[in-house]
Motif scaffolding. Structure first.
Motif, mmCIF file in Angstrom:
data_model
loop_
_atom_site.group_PDB
_atom_site.id
_atom_site.type_symbol
_atom_site.label_atom_id
_atom_site.label_comp_id
_atom_site.label_asym_id
_atom_site.label_seq_id
_atom_site.Cartn_x
_atom_site.Cartn_y
_atom_site.Cartn_z
ATOM 1 N N LEU A 117 -11.896 42.736 79.316
ATOM 2 C CA LEU A 117 -10.973 41.615 79.183
ATOM 3 C C LEU A 117 -11.620 40.396 78.548
ATOM 4 O O LEU A 117 -10.940 39.598 77.909
ATOM 5 C CB LEU A 117 -10.394 41.238 80.552
ATOM 6 C CG LEU A 117 -9.502 42.298 81.192
ATOM 7 C CD1 LEU A 117 -9.170 41.905 82.624
ATOM 8 C CD2 LEU A 117 -8.234 42.494 80.391
ATOM 9 N N THR A 135 -8.852 37.162 85.587
ATOM 10 C CA THR A 135 -9.469 36.620 84.366
ATOM 11 C C THR A 135 -8.685 35.422 83.849
ATOM 12 O O THR A 135 -9.272 34.380 83.522
ATOM 13 C CB THR A 135 -9.562 37.708 83.288
ATOM 14 O OG1 THR A 135 -10.344 38.793 83.795
ATOM 15 C CG2 THR A 135 -10.204 37.180 82.019
ATOM 16 N N ASN A 136 -7.378 35.549 83.775
ATOM 17 C CA ASN A 136 -6.552 34.432 83.289
ATOM 18 C C ASN A 136 -6.628 33.238 84.227
ATOM 19 O O ASN A 136 -6.660 32.090 83.776
ATOM 20 C CB ASN A 136 -5.102 34.881 83.107
ATOM 21 C CG ASN A 136 -4.927 35.777 81.906
ATOM 22 O OD1 ASN A 136 -5.680 35.701 80.947
ATOM 23 N ND2 ASN A 136 -3.932 36.642 81.963
ATOM 24 N N LEU A 137 -6.668 33.486 85.521
ATOM 25 C CA LEU A 137 -6.795 32.398 86.501
ATOM 26 C C LEU A 137 -8.132 31.673 86.330
ATOM 27 O O LEU A 137 -8.192 30.440 86.353
ATOM 28 C CB LEU A 137 -6.670 32.955 87.913
ATOM 29 C CG LEU A 137 -6.736 31.967 89.066
ATOM 30 C CD1 LEU A 137 -5.615 30.950 88.975
ATOM 31 C CD2 LEU A 137 -6.663 32.718 90.392
ATOM 32 N N THR A 144 -6.578 41.320 85.146
ATOM 33 C CA THR A 144 -5.957 40.429 84.154
ATOM 34 C C THR A 144 -5.582 39.104 84.793
ATOM 35 O O THR A 144 -5.850 38.034 84.228
ATOM 36 C CB THR A 144 -4.711 41.096 83.547
ATOM 37 O OG1 THR A 144 -5.090 42.344 82.962
ATOM 38 C CG2 THR A 144 -4.071 40.220 82.499
ATOM 39 N N ILE A 145 -4.986 39.147 85.979
ATOM 40 C CA ILE A 145 -4.625 37.919 86.703
ATOM 41 C C ILE A 145 -5.883 37.109 87.021
ATOM 42 O O ILE A 145 -5.925 35.895 86.809
ATOM 43 C CB ILE A 145 -3.879 38.262 88.011
ATOM 44 C CG1 ILE A 145 -2.555 38.930 87.712
ATOM 45 C CG2 ILE A 145 -3.718 37.037 88.893
ATOM 46 C CD1 ILE A 145 -1.444 38.007 87.323
ATOM 47 N N GLN A 197 -17.284 30.956 80.022
ATOM 48 C CA GLN A 197 -16.824 31.352 81.350
ATOM 49 C C GLN A 197 -17.875 32.207 82.042
ATOM 50 O O GLN A 197 -18.389 33.151 81.463
ATOM 51 C CB GLN A 197 -15.532 32.166 81.217
ATOM 52 C CG GLN A 197 -14.979 32.652 82.527
ATOM 53 C CD GLN A 197 -14.635 31.518 83.452
ATOM 54 O OE1 GLN A 197 -13.897 30.626 83.105
ATOM 55 N NE2 GLN A 197 -15.186 31.527 84.630
ATOM 56 N N TYR A 254 -9.983 31.465 83.565
ATOM 57 C CA TYR A 254 -9.964 30.672 82.335
ATOM 58 C C TYR A 254 -9.068 29.435 82.474
ATOM 59 O O TYR A 254 -9.399 28.369 81.963
ATOM 60 C CB TYR A 254 -9.516 31.522 81.141
ATOM 61 C CG TYR A 254 -10.647 32.306 80.542
ATOM 62 C CD1 TYR A 254 -11.643 31.679 79.807
ATOM 63 C CD2 TYR A 254 -10.737 33.679 80.715
ATOM 64 C CE1 TYR A 254 -12.696 32.384 79.260
ATOM 65 C CE2 TYR A 254 -11.782 34.404 80.176
ATOM 66 C CZ TYR A 254 -12.757 33.749 79.441
ATOM 67 O OH TYR A 254 -13.798 34.460 78.904
ATOM 68 N N ALA A 255 -7.949 29.556 83.188
ATOM 69 C CA ALA A 255 -7.061 28.403 83.387
ATOM 70 C C ALA A 255 -7.731 27.335 84.232
ATOM 71 O O ALA A 255 -7.632 26.138 83.939
ATOM 72 C CB ALA A 255 -5.756 28.855 84.038
#
Length: 79
Positions: free
Chosen positions: A49, A21-23, A18-19, A73, A25-26
């Motif tokens: 995810l 993937t979010n990193l 999760t970290i 992505q 995308y950010a």
């Protein structure tokens, strides 16, 4: 690839994917060129995810792996 940011740990279920993937995308939203590689030997969770293996799947040509693309992505799953 000129730089990479590993997200790793020995404990399962703490949110590493999760970290990561979010990193990814950010960083993509900030204008960086990003590819996400999931090397989880117990079972890759990044496809869940990012909404499944939709979009363009990862490919391999001449011993080079080209990431798939989902929602803009890049991602690659090895597990």
């Amino acid at each position: 690839m000129t730089r990479f940011i590993p997200v790793y740990g020995t404990k399962g279920g703490v949110g590493k994917s999760t970290i990561a993937t979010n990193l990814a995308y950010a960083m993509d939203a900030a204008g960086a060129r990003v590819a996400l590689i999931d090397l989880d030997i117990t079972g890759p969770s990044v496809p869940d995810l990012v909404g499944g293996l939709g979009g363009t799947p990862p490919t391999m040509s001449r011993f080079r792996v080209f990431p798939g693309v989902f929602a803009g992505q890049g991602y690659c799953v090895v597990g």
